[in-house]
Design a protein around this motif. Structure first.
Motif, short mmCIF file in Angstrom:
data_model
loop_
_atom_site.label_atom_id
_atom_site.label_comp_id
_atom_site.label_asym_id
_atom_site.label_seq_id
_atom_site.Cartn_x
_atom_site.Cartn_y
_atom_site.Cartn_z
N GLU A 128 37.99 30.62 39.90
CA GLU A 128 38.64 31.53 40.81
C GLU A 128 38.51 32.98 40.31
O GLU A 128 38.23 33.89 41.09
N GLU A 129 38.71 33.18 39.02
CA GLU A 129 38.60 34.53 38.47
C GLU A 129 37.17 35.02 38.56
O GLU A 129 36.92 36.21 38.82
N ARG A 130 36.21 34.13 38.37
CA ARG A 130 34.81 34.52 38.50
C ARG A 130 34.53 34.99 39.93
O ARG A 130 33.89 36.02 40.13
N HIS A 131 35.04 34.26 40.91
CA HIS A 131 34.81 34.65 42.31
C HIS A 131 35.45 36.00 42.61
O HIS A 131 34.92 36.79 43.39
N ILE A 132 36.59 36.26 42.01
CA ILE A 132 37.26 37.54 42.22
C ILE A 132 36.42 38.68 41.66
O ILE A 132 36.25 39.72 42.30
N VAL A 133 35.88 38.48 40.47
CA VAL A 133 35.04 39.52 39.87
C VAL A 133 33.78 39.73 40.71
O VAL A 133 33.33 40.86 40.90
N PHE A 134 33.21 38.64 41.23
CA PHE A 134 32.07 38.76 42.13
C PHE A 134 32.42 39.66 43.31
O PHE A 134 31.65 40.55 43.69
N ASP A 135 33.59 39.42 43.89
CA ASP A 135 34.02 40.19 45.05
C ASP A 135 34.24 41.65 44.67
O ASP A 135 33.86 42.57 45.41
N GLN A 136 34.84 41.87 43.52
CA GLN A 136 35.08 43.25 43.07
C GLN A 136 33.76 43.98 42.83
O GLN A 136 33.65 45.18 43.11
N TYR A 137 32.79 43.28 42.30
CA TYR A 137 31.48 43.90 42.07
C TYR A 137 30.83 44.31 43.39
O TYR A 137 30.33 45.42 43.53
N LEU A 138 30.84 43.40 44.36
CA LEU A 138 30.23 43.67 45.65
C LEU A 138 30.95 44.80 46.39
O LEU A 138 30.33 45.52 47.18
N GLU A 139 32.25 44.93 46.14
CA GLU A 139 33.04 45.97 46.81
C GLU A 139 33.10 47.26 45.99
O GLU A 139 33.83 48.18 46.33
N ASN A 140 32.30 47.31 44.88
CA ASN A 140 32.27 48.51 44.01
C ASN A 140 33.65 48.88 43.48
O ASN A 140 34.02 50.05 43.42
N GLU A 141 34.42 47.85 43.10
CA GLU A 141 35.78 48.08 42.61
C GLU A 141 35.88 47.97 41.09
O GLU A 141 36.96 48.15 40.52
N LEU A 142 34.76 47.68 40.42
CA LEU A 142 34.79 47.58 38.97
C LEU A 142 34.60 48.95 38.33
O LEU A 142 33.93 49.82 38.90
N SER A 143 35.16 49.12 37.15
CA SER A 143 34.92 50.36 36.40
C SER A 143 33.47 50.37 35.95
O SER A 143 32.78 49.34 35.96
N ASN A 144 33.00 51.53 35.54
CA ASN A 144 31.61 51.63 35.07
C ASN A 144 31.35 50.70 33.89
O ASN A 144 30.30 50.07 33.80
N GLU A 145 32.35 50.60 33.01
CA GLU A 145 32.20 49.73 31.83
C GLU A 145 32.12 48.26 32.24
O GLU A 145 31.25 47.52 31.77
N ASP A 146 33.04 47.84 33.14
CA ASP A 146 33.04 46.45 33.57
C ASP A 146 31.81 46.12 34.41
O ASP A 146 31.27 45.01 34.35
N ARG A 147 31.36 47.09 35.17
CA ARG A 147 30.15 46.88 35.98
C ARG A 147 28.93 46.68 35.08
O ARG A 147 28.09 45.82 35.32
#
Length: 240
Positions: A3-22
């Motif tokens: 579930e957490e992996r899917h959330i991070v996938f969604d955040q990446y696609l929505e450009n919601e990750l910080s530069n470091e996390d991206r």
């Protein structure tokens, strides 16, 4: 946790990750084939949902409904590296159900179903070259990036069809499609014993890129005396 992996996938696609996390995310994509494959599946699911709901308003309404549900059934979790939105846990929970439905609806075959690269044993035949030994061991261990760099050193002095073939397969496994197809096409147009194997992997390259029409067209050029023709015929059937 999926579930957490899917959330991070969604955040990446929505450009919601910080530069470091991206940057960390993209590094993991390049180094972890299973993670990369899971991300490709998630993108396909998103594409399916976008088409299923018809327009952005319907998709947003779906997400809004999930937010409402999450208020009743989900608690906000303490963030770890990435801060998760409470409603995203509801989406993540939905993914498990939707993935099954997605694959049931999607009749197209997957690259992973047919990708089974054979091992190679250059040095056991007395071909004593340090770079070739490193390339061989890396290829057999499915460490394709290292295999590629060492194959490239070998190919400067020995561009045999066999080495070129395993180099091309390594490139394909590493998603370097243009270079892989260039080498596979060279072998396909030649007369070595790797001609039909190269044609098969050229078709698999198209399959991996979801270019199903091109994949089938290439498969139809493989003769019936190819040693793995049963696989060819199976893939043709799966594409119909």
């Amino acid at each position: 946790m999926n579930e957490e992996r899917h959330i991070v996938f969604d955040q990446y696609l929505e450009n919601e990750l910080s530069n470091e996390d991206r940057a960390k995310f993209e590094k993991q994509l390049s180094e972890d084939q299973e993670f990369d494959s899971a991300f490709e599946t998630f993108k396909e699911l998103n594409f399916y949902l976008e088409n299923k709901f018809g327009n952005a308003n319907e998709l947003n309404a779906f997400k809004k409904n999930l937010k409402s549900i999450s208020k009743k059934h989900f608690k906000t979790k303490k963030p770890k590296v990435v801060a998760f939105k409470p409603w995203q846990y509801a989406i993540a929970a939905s993914v498990a159900v939707l993935v099954g439905f997605f694959f049931f609806q999607n009749s197209n075959p997957a690259f992973e179903e047919y990708d089974n690269p054979e091992s190679t044993y250059f040095t056991e035949r007395g071909e004593g070259n340090e770079s070739l030994k490193l390339a061989q061991d890396a290829f057999n261990a499915r460490n394709y990036k290292n295999a590629i760099s060492n194959f490239e050193l070998v190919l400067k002095e020995n561009k045999s069809p066999e080495i070129q073939y395993f180099y091309a397969v390594s490139l394909l496994e590493d998603n370097q499609f243009q270079k892989a197809e260039s080498n596979l096409s060279d072998l396909k147009s030649g007369s070595s014993i790797y001609k039909n194997k190269a044609t098969w992997y050229l078709a698999l390259s198209k399959l991996k890129q979801k270019e199903y029409k091109s994949c089938k067209e290439i498969l139809l050029t493989i003769p019936e005396d190819f040693e793995d023709y049963d696989q060819v015929q199976q893939l043709i059937n799966d594409l119909e």
